[in-house]
Design an enzyme around this catalytic site. Structure first.
Site, PDB file in Angstrom:
ATOM      1  N   HIS A   1       0.954  -1.156   0.258  1.00 19.55           N
ATOM      2  CA  HIS A   1       0.141  -0.199  -0.176  1.00 19.55           C
ATOM      3  C   HIS A   1       0.574   0.837   0.656  1.00 19.55           C
ATOM      4  O   HIS A   1       1.553   2.094   1.084  1.00 19.55           O
ATOM      5  CB  HIS A   1      -0.919   0.183   0.942  1.00 19.55           C
ATOM      6  CG  HIS A   1      -2.254   0.467   1.609  1.00 19.55           C
ATOM      7  ND1 HIS A   1      -2.201   2.098   0.522  1.00 19.55           N
ATOM      8  CD2 HIS A   1      -3.658   1.131   1.812  1.00 19.55           C
ATOM      9  CE1 HIS A   1      -3.651   2.660   0.446  1.00 19.55           C
ATOM     10  NE2 HIS A   1      -4.096   2.200   0.885  1.00 19.55           N
TER      11      HIS A   1
ATOM     12  N   HIS B   1      -2.517   6.866  -1.010  1.00 18.36           N
ATOM     13  CA  HIS B   1      -3.675   7.558   0.097  1.00 18.36           C
ATOM     14  C   HIS B   1      -2.589   8.517   0.971  1.00 18.36           C
ATOM     15  O   HIS B   1      -3.254   8.501   2.113  1.00 18.36           O
ATOM     16  CB  HIS B   1      -5.011   7.099   0.520  1.00 18.36           C
ATOM     17  CG  HIS B   1      -5.391   6.016  -0.832  1.00 18.36           C
ATOM     18  ND1 HIS B   1      -6.154   4.962  -0.540  1.00 18.36           N
ATOM     19  CD2 HIS B   1      -5.176   6.273  -1.877  1.00 18.36           C
ATOM     20  CE1 HIS B   1      -6.162   4.825  -1.773  1.00 18.36           C
ATOM     21  NE2 HIS B   1      -6.202   5.842  -3.030  1.00 18.36           N
TER      22      HIS B   1
ATOM     23  N   TYR C   1      -0.619   7.524   3.436  1.00 18.90           N
ATOM     24  CA  TYR C   1      -0.323   5.965   4.236  1.00 18.90           C
ATOM     25  C   TYR C   1       2.095   6.383   4.258  1.00 18.90           C
ATOM     26  O   TYR C   1       1.959   6.762   3.409  1.00 18.90           O
ATOM     27  CB  TYR C   1      -0.561   5.375   4.131  1.00 18.90           C
ATOM     28  CG  TYR C   1      -1.963   5.110   4.421  1.00 18.90           C
ATOM     29  CD1 TYR C   1      -2.804   5.943   5.800  1.00 18.90           C
ATOM     30  CD2 TYR C   1      -3.309   4.798   3.504  1.00 18.90           C
ATOM     31  CE1 TYR C   1      -3.936   5.610   6.356  1.00 18.90           C
ATOM     32  CE2 TYR C   1      -4.481   4.907   4.215  1.00 18.90           C
ATOM     33  CZ  TYR C   1      -4.679   5.517   5.245  1.00 18.90           C
ATOM     34  OH  TYR C   1      -5.882   5.337   5.615  1.00 18.90           O
TER      35      TYR C   1
END
Length: 346
Positions: free
Chosen positions: A149, A152, A154
């Site tokens: 990931h 966004h 993070y």
């Protein structure tokens, strides 16, 4: 929802590492916080199995956090470490495979501290190793690959973005230098899983704090940004946008997944309000829902091979049989995405 166009392109097989996906439909990762103390139970396994039974080609799990004290500040987000949590994920894999599906975990560090400039280099090394350990566990448990990931806002994305990474050491600097943390994570994961195990990287231009943010403002900048990530070992890019139909740069209809594939030649996953007639954030900001939208435009792009796979989020969240209904032309049976339907998160 009525689609006048054949959906055949959406249901063609696709080679993914050493396995073959039955179609191009991907279940997008969606945080649910249904894993008490970080441990996914039998209900989580049943949740993913239902999508596999109903024809989803590849499932990307909700974000699962690595073994680092700062990886999460939410108690019910699933862990990807510890005997109990890993046993839970082993059951998820078995259930999905038994149903004929393929599944990869999304490996996540939320960046809960919120400031990458405060991490000492020794702590960064430890975080990189924690990502690699999670990757190794994914392979051991029988997953079909991993997704990192990097979107966004993070942790990985915090290193990417100039507004959150103002470091002056080897992890900071210009756009290419700011990929260093990500490349070290990717390289470590690659060493942990070997050359044939697929590594997907999810990235985005937008941030949860700034929807208009751009890591790359031009195709040339995007190409420079992606190059070190490919060299590090990314096999597939999951290109997160809020609306798949919106062009990424002026002068072209290509979206982020389209541009990424054009510039790199790597397979890409498109995502962003697929199957919905309204942009999803309005559900939360205005209390609205979204009906089912035509996907003719999506199919046309897929037929032109602008991207390879299509991630479906909220439409699939409320309707486990979305893929099968689309395949069989039973679009009048699709469950609309509403505030009432989302309460079930089944």
């Amino acid at each position: 929802m009525n689609s006048s166009k054949s959906v055949e392109a959406l249901f063609q097989p696709f080679k993914f590492g050493n396995t073959m996906l039955s179609n191009r439909v991907v279940m997008a990762p969606m945080t649910r916080q249904f894993s008490p103390n970080g441990i996914p139970g039998s209900d989580v396994a049943s949740y993913y199995r239902r999508r596999a039974e109903n024809g989803v080609g590849l499932i990307v799990t909700e974000g699962t956090v690595i073994n680092h004290p700062d990886s999460s500040n939410q108690a019910n987000v699933p862990h990807f470490y510890g005997e109990s949590a890993l046993q839970g994920w082993a059951n998820v894999v078995n259930q999905v495979h038994e149903a004929g599906g393929r599944i990869i975990p999304q490996i996540w560090h939320m960046g809960a501290r919120g400031n990458v400039n405060d991490y000492a280099e020794s702590e960064i090394v430890a975080i990189v190793e924690a990502f690699a350990q999670a990757a190794a566990e994914a392979k051991r448990l029988g997953f079909d690959g991993i997704e990192l990931h990097g979107a966004h806002g993070y942790l990985i994305d915090q290193f990417f973005w100039e507004k959150t990474n103002t470091r002056t050491d080897r992890y900071g600097g210009d756009m290419v230098k700011r990929t260093r943390f990500a490349t070290e994570v990717i390289e470590a994961c690659r060493r942990a899983v070997g050359p044939e195990f697929p590594i997907v990287l999810r990235f985005s231009q937008w941030k949860s704090s700034d929807y208009a943010a751009k890591l790359a403002k031009t195709p040339a900048e995007l190409e420079r940004f992606l190059a070190p990530l490919i060299e590090a070992g990314v096999d597939v890019f999951h290109c997160s946008t809020r609306r798949f139909w919106e062009p990424e740069f002026e002068g072209s209809d290509l979206n982020l997944a389209g541009w990424t594939k054009k510039l790199t030649g790597k397979p890409t996953i498109t995502v962003g309000s697929v199957g919905l007639d309204g942009e999803f954030m309005s559900l939360f900001t205005e209390g609205k829902g979204a009906g089912n939208a035509k996907i003719d435009g999506l199919i046309e792009r897929l037929e032109r091979e602008e991207f390879d796979l299509v991630a479906v989020g909220r439409a699939l969240l409320v309707d486990p049989a979305w893929a099968k209904k689309i395949r069989d032309g039973r679009t009048d049976e699709l469950v609309p995405f509403t505030s009432e339907a989302i309460k079930t998160l089944y």
